[in-house]
Every structure is written in structure tokens, then in C-alpha cells.
Design a protein around this motif. Structure first.
Motif, PDB file in Angstrom:
ATOM      1  N   ARG A   1      -2.812 -47.945-112.284  1.00 46.19           N
ATOM      2  CA  ARG A   1      -4.224 -48.285-112.321  1.00 46.19           C
ATOM      3  C   ARG A   1      -4.401 -49.753-112.694  1.00 46.19           C
TER       4      ARG A   1
ATOM      5  N   VAL B   1     -11.920 -49.471-114.900  1.00 48.27           N
ATOM      6  CA  VAL B   1     -10.580 -49.032-114.517  1.00 48.27           C
ATOM      7  C   VAL B   1     -10.641 -48.556-113.079  1.00 48.27           C
TER       8      VAL B   1
ATOM      9  N   PRO C   1      -8.662 -46.742-109.895  1.00 52.20           N
ATOM     10  CA  PRO C   1      -7.518 -45.850-109.676  1.00 52.20           C
ATOM     11  C   PRO C   1      -6.440 -46.502-108.821  1.00 52.20           C
ATOM     12  N   LYS C   2      -5.269 -45.931-108.871  1.00 47.92           N
ATOM     13  CA  LYS C   2      -4.137 -46.417-108.089  1.00 47.92           C
ATOM     14  C   LYS C   2      -4.446 -46.247-106.608  1.00 47.92           C
TER      15      LYS C   2
END
Length: 114
Positions: free
Chosen positions: A65, A99, A101-102
Motif C-alpha cells: 500500500r 492510504v 490499496p496495492k
């Protein structure tokens, strides 16, 4: 507004519209500042306002992330005066964290302008 040549008339119209809109925004800000006793020219106002910065830090986690942390610097006295004259906050925020996400598919990340 300076002469700008576009390939299509619609682009020229959009350029003129954007220029007039920008002029109206600048003129409104200058009128509000003048009413509060701030009589600086536009280039001086912009130079002063550029002293306040937004800093963004980016970090990658072990899980893939991305964490972004944004912080505003404290405005100098003359910038605070401009904010107060326009009834704006001195700092729109102190610190923001987001944040992401990947991302799974990395090969299709090119800019798509269609």
C-alpha cells in the motif's frame, strides 16, 4: 488574454472563456482585498501567497500500500492578513493522511487520454 491560435474554433472559444473566468476571479479577489485596505498588485499577492507550501510525503508499506501524508506550512503574517480579508482559513487542514490499496495490474498504467 494574448493571441493564441488553436486548430479548431471550439478550442479558441474555450480559451477565451477560461481567460474571462480567470479575470473575473482575480478581479473579485482584488476588490475584496481593496475593501479591507490591501492594495497590492496581483503579482505581489501571488508572490506572497506562494510562501505557504503544501508538503506531501509518500511511503510504501510492506503490504504494497501507499501512504500519503499532506501537511500545510504556517502562513506568514502578510498571508494571514490576506486570508482574514477574504474570510478564508489560514490552513485548510493541518495534516491529512490517505492510504491507497496495492495495485495489481501495473502494465496498463500508461496515461489514457481517449
Amino acid at each position: 488574454m494574448r493571441p493564441v491560435f488553436h486548430q479548431k474554433d471550439i478550442y479558441s472559444e474555450a480559451h477565451i472563456y477560461g481567460s474571462i473566468l480567470a479575470y473575473m476571479v482575480v478581479n473579485t479577489i482584488r476588490q475584496k482585498l481593496k475593501a479591507k485596505g490591501i492594495r497590492d498588485d496581483w503579482s505581489n499577492i501571488v508572490r506572497r501567497m506562494n510562501t505557504q507550501k503544501l508538503i506531501t510525503s509518500e511511503m510504501k508499506t510492506r503490504t504494497g500500500r501507499t501512504i500519503y501524508i499532506k501537511k500545510c506550512s504556517k502562513p506568514i503574517v502578510r498571508v494571514r492578513e490576506i486570508y482574514h480579508a477574504l474570510n478564508y482559513k489560514e490552513c485548510p487542514f493541518f495534516q491529512k493522511k490517505s492510504v491507497l490499496p496495492k495495485r495489481e495490474n501495473r502494465k496498463n498504467e500508461s496515461l489514457d487520454t481517449s
